[in-house]
Scaffold this active site. Structure first.
Site, PDB file in Angstrom:
ATOM      1  N   ARG A  15      28.687  84.308  11.699  1.00 47.11           N
ATOM      2  CA  ARG A  15      28.352  85.101  10.513  1.00 47.11           C
ATOM      3  C   ARG A  15      28.906  84.513   9.226  1.00 47.11           C
ATOM      4  O   ARG A  15      28.402  84.802   8.138  1.00 47.11           O
ATOM      5  CB  ARG A  15      28.856  86.542  10.689  1.00 47.11           C
ATOM      6  N   LYS A  22      35.894  79.064  11.725  1.00 45.32           N
ATOM      7  CA  LYS A  22      36.178  80.242  10.903  1.00 45.32           C
ATOM      8  C   LYS A  22      37.650  80.358  10.535  1.00 45.32           C
ATOM      9  O   LYS A  22      37.996  80.650   9.381  1.00 45.32           O
ATOM     10  CB  LYS A  22      35.726  81.512  11.635  1.00 45.32           C
ATOM     11  N   LYS A 349      50.444  58.632 -14.288  1.00 45.12           N
ATOM     12  CA  LYS A 349      50.079  58.365 -12.900  1.00 45.12           C
ATOM     13  C   LYS A 349      51.222  57.644 -12.191  1.00 45.12           C
ATOM     14  O   LYS A 349      51.600  56.547 -12.574  1.00 45.12           O
ATOM     15  CB  LYS A 349      48.793  57.547 -12.854  1.00 45.12           C
TER      16      LYS A 349
END
Length: 455
Positions: A15, A22, A349
Site C-alpha cells: 500500500r 516499508k 570545502k
C-alpha cells in the site's frame, strides 16, 4: 530478568507503493525500523533480533550499525510465521521477549518498559499492548474478564456485545519465551488466508489456563504505517513531539509548524530558531545561537553564540561566536573556528578555518588549512583541482588575501603576509612578504579613436 526483542520487518508494504521496503521509509529523518530498535535500546533491551524478508539485504545494510541479529522470513505467511522463523534466536533463552513491528515508530520507550514491568509483576505468560478508541471499527477487540484478557476477537467475528468493546489490540506483545516457543508448535494455518497468526498464541495460552494481561496506552503510540498518508501522519506526530521537547528544554521555536528538527538533534538553551530551518542527523547546536530563516544543518556541531542565516552546513564543525551567511555553503569535513566570519556566497570545502578569520563574501576555499586572524578579499578562489587530483593549500596566521586572488594548489602562504589584489599565486609566499603576481598595466593612448570604436 533477561529480556530481548523481536522486530517484525519482513513485509514489502504494497500500500505504500514503493520499491523501498516499508520499514526503511523515514520519519523525522530516521528509518522506521531504526526508530523501533532505538526505542528497545532506550527501554534497556540490548538483545534485538530483526525479522527480515522482502528487501532483506537493504534492511540489513540500513540497520547494521545498530548491532542487531537477524532472522529470515523468506515467505510472508503471517505474524505467527514470522515468529516461527525466529525460533533459533529464542532457542535456549529464558526470560521475556518483547515483540514489536518495524512500521510503528511512535511507541515510546517508557511504554515498552511499563509493558515488561507489568508482565513480570503480574506473572503473565503474555501481556498485550492495547488502546481504547471511540471508533474501533476494523480492529480486533480485547475481551476481558476483570484485569485478565480472555481472548482477541477480529472485528468480522465479533458478536453484538463484542462490537461494543472499544479496547483494541495494538499488535505489540510481551511473552514468556518458553511459553511462546511451546505455543508456536501448536499454531495452525487452518484459516481462509492460510496464514499463521500471532494472535492465535493468546488463545492457545488461555486454553492452557495461562495468564494473559494487557497494558492500555495511547492509540497514537501504536499507529502503524501502511501508506504514504499514514507515513505523513506519523511524521506530523513525531515532529510535534520533537519540537515540544526542545521548547520544554528552553529553545525558542518561533513557528514549530514550519521548523523541521530530526529526532537525534540536540539544541542548547536560549537558542532561537526562525521558520524554515531544517536540522537533521546527529547535529548538536549550542546555547544562545540564532538560526535565522531557511538554513539546512546536517550532522554538524555548532558552538555557542553562533549566528546562521540562510545557509547550508553539512558534516562539519562551527566554533562559538561565529557568523555564517547569508547564502554560505559549508561542505563536509570542514572545521570553522571561533569568532569567524563566513559571509554571503562563500563556499568552504573540506577545510579548516582558524579563529578570528574573516571570509566575508564571494569566495571559494577548498582543501585548505587557513590560520588565525586572516582576511579574505571578495572573489578569492583556492584552485584545488588540476583536472585529475585535489591539492592542498596552507595559509598562515595574520595573512591578508586581496580581492580576486587565485591560490593555485599546492601552495603555501606563510604567516604575516599580504597578497595584492588580482594576483595568481603559484609559489610559496615567505613570512612577512607582499606577493604581487599580475601583468604590468600598459596604457595605449589614442587606441579607441584609431580603431574607430568611439561611440
Amino acid at each position: 530478568m533477561y529480556s530481548c526483542a523481536l522486530i517484525l520487518a519482513a513485509g514489502q508494504g504494497k500500500r505504500i507503493k514503493s520499491n523501498l521496503p516499508k520499514v526503511l521509509h523515514k520519519v523525522c529523518g530516521k528509518e522506521m525500523v531504526n526508530h523501533v530498535i532505538d526505542t528497545m535500546r532506550m527501554a534497556k533491551i540490548q538483545d534485538v533480533n530483526v525479522i527480515i524478508g522482502k528487501g532483506a539485504e537493504l534492511v540489513q545494510e540500513m540497520t547494521q550499525e545498530k548491532k542487531v541479529s537477524y532472522s529470515i522470513q523468506s515467505e510472508q505467511l503471517g505474524t505467527g510465521h514470522a515468529i516461527i522463523c525466529a525460533k533459533e534466536f529464542l532457542k535456549d533463552k529464558d526470560g521475556v521477549v518483547a515483540i514489536f513491528t518495524g512500521d510503528a515508530p511512535l511507541v515510546k520507550s517508557e511504554t515498552v518498559e511499563s509493558l515488561i514491568k507489568k508482565h513480570i509483576t503480574e506473572g503473565n505468560s503474555a501481556t498485550l499492548l492495547t488502546s481504547i478508541i471511540d471508533n474501533p471499527n476494523g480492529y480486533g477487540r480485547i475481551i476481558r474478564s476483570g484485569d485478565s484478557v480472555e481472548k482477541i476477537v477480529e472485528h468480522k467475528d465479533c458478536n453484538v456485545s463484542e462490537l461494543e468493546t472499544k479496547e483494541i489490540n495494538a499488535g505489540m506483545y510481551c511473552f514468556n519465551i518458553k511459553s511462546l516457543v511451546d505455543a508456536l508448535d501448536k499454531l495452525s494455518n487452518n484459516n481462509a488466508q492460510g496464514e499463521y497468526y500471532l494472535t492465535d498464541v493468546i488463545g492457545i495460552l488461555k486454553n492452557q489456563q495461562e495468564k494473559v494481561g494487557a497494558l492500555v496506552t495511547e492509540f497514537e503510540e501504536t499507529l502503524g504505517v501502511n501508506s504514504r498518508v499514514e507515513l505523513a501522519k506519523a511524521e506530523e506526530i513525531m515532529k510535534e513531539r520533537i519540537n515540544n521537547k526542545h521548547l520544554e528544554n528552553g529553545v525558542t521555536i518561533i513557528d514549530p509548524r514550519s521548523t523541521y528538527i530530526g529526532i537525534d538533534v540536540t539544541i542548547g538553551q536560549d537558542t532561537i530558531i526562525y521558520p524554515g530551518n531544517v536540522i537533521e542527523g546527529n547535529t548538536e547546536i549550542g546555547t544562545d545561537c540564532m538560526l535565522y530563516p531557511n538554513s539546512r544543518i546536517s550532522n554538524s556541531k555548532i558552538g555557542d553564540n553562533v549566528e546562521i542565516q540562510s545557509s547550508v552546513i553539512l558534516d562539519s564543525k562551527v566554533g562559538g561566536n561565529t557568523t555564517v551567511g547569508p547564502f554560505a555553503y559549508i561542505r563536509p569535513e570542514s572545521v570553522i573556528g571561533e569568532k569567524v566570519r563566513i559571509g554571503d556566497f562563500v563556499e568552504i570545502k573540506k577545510s579548516t578555518i582558524g579563529n578570528n578569520t574573516k571570509v566575508s563574501h564571494l569566495t571559494y576555499i577548498g582543501d585548505a588549512e587557513v590560520g588565525e586572524s586572516c582576511n579574505f578579499g571578495c572573489g578569492t578562489v583556492v584552485v584545488n583541482y588540476d583536472g585529475k587530483n585535489k591539492h592542498k593549500t596552507k595559509i598562515g596566521n595574520n595573512s591578508f588575501i586581496g580581492c580576486n586572488t587565485n591560490l593555485v594548489s599546492p601552495v603555501e602562504v606563510k604567516d604575516n603576509t599580504y597578497i595584492a589584489a588580482g594576483s595568481t599565486i603559484t609559489k610559496e609566499v615567505p613570512e612577512g612578504s607582499l606577493a604581487i603576481a599580475r601583468a604590468k598595466q600598459t596604457n595605449i593612448e589614442g587606441w579607441v579613436n584609431k580603431k574607430a570604436l568611439k561611440k
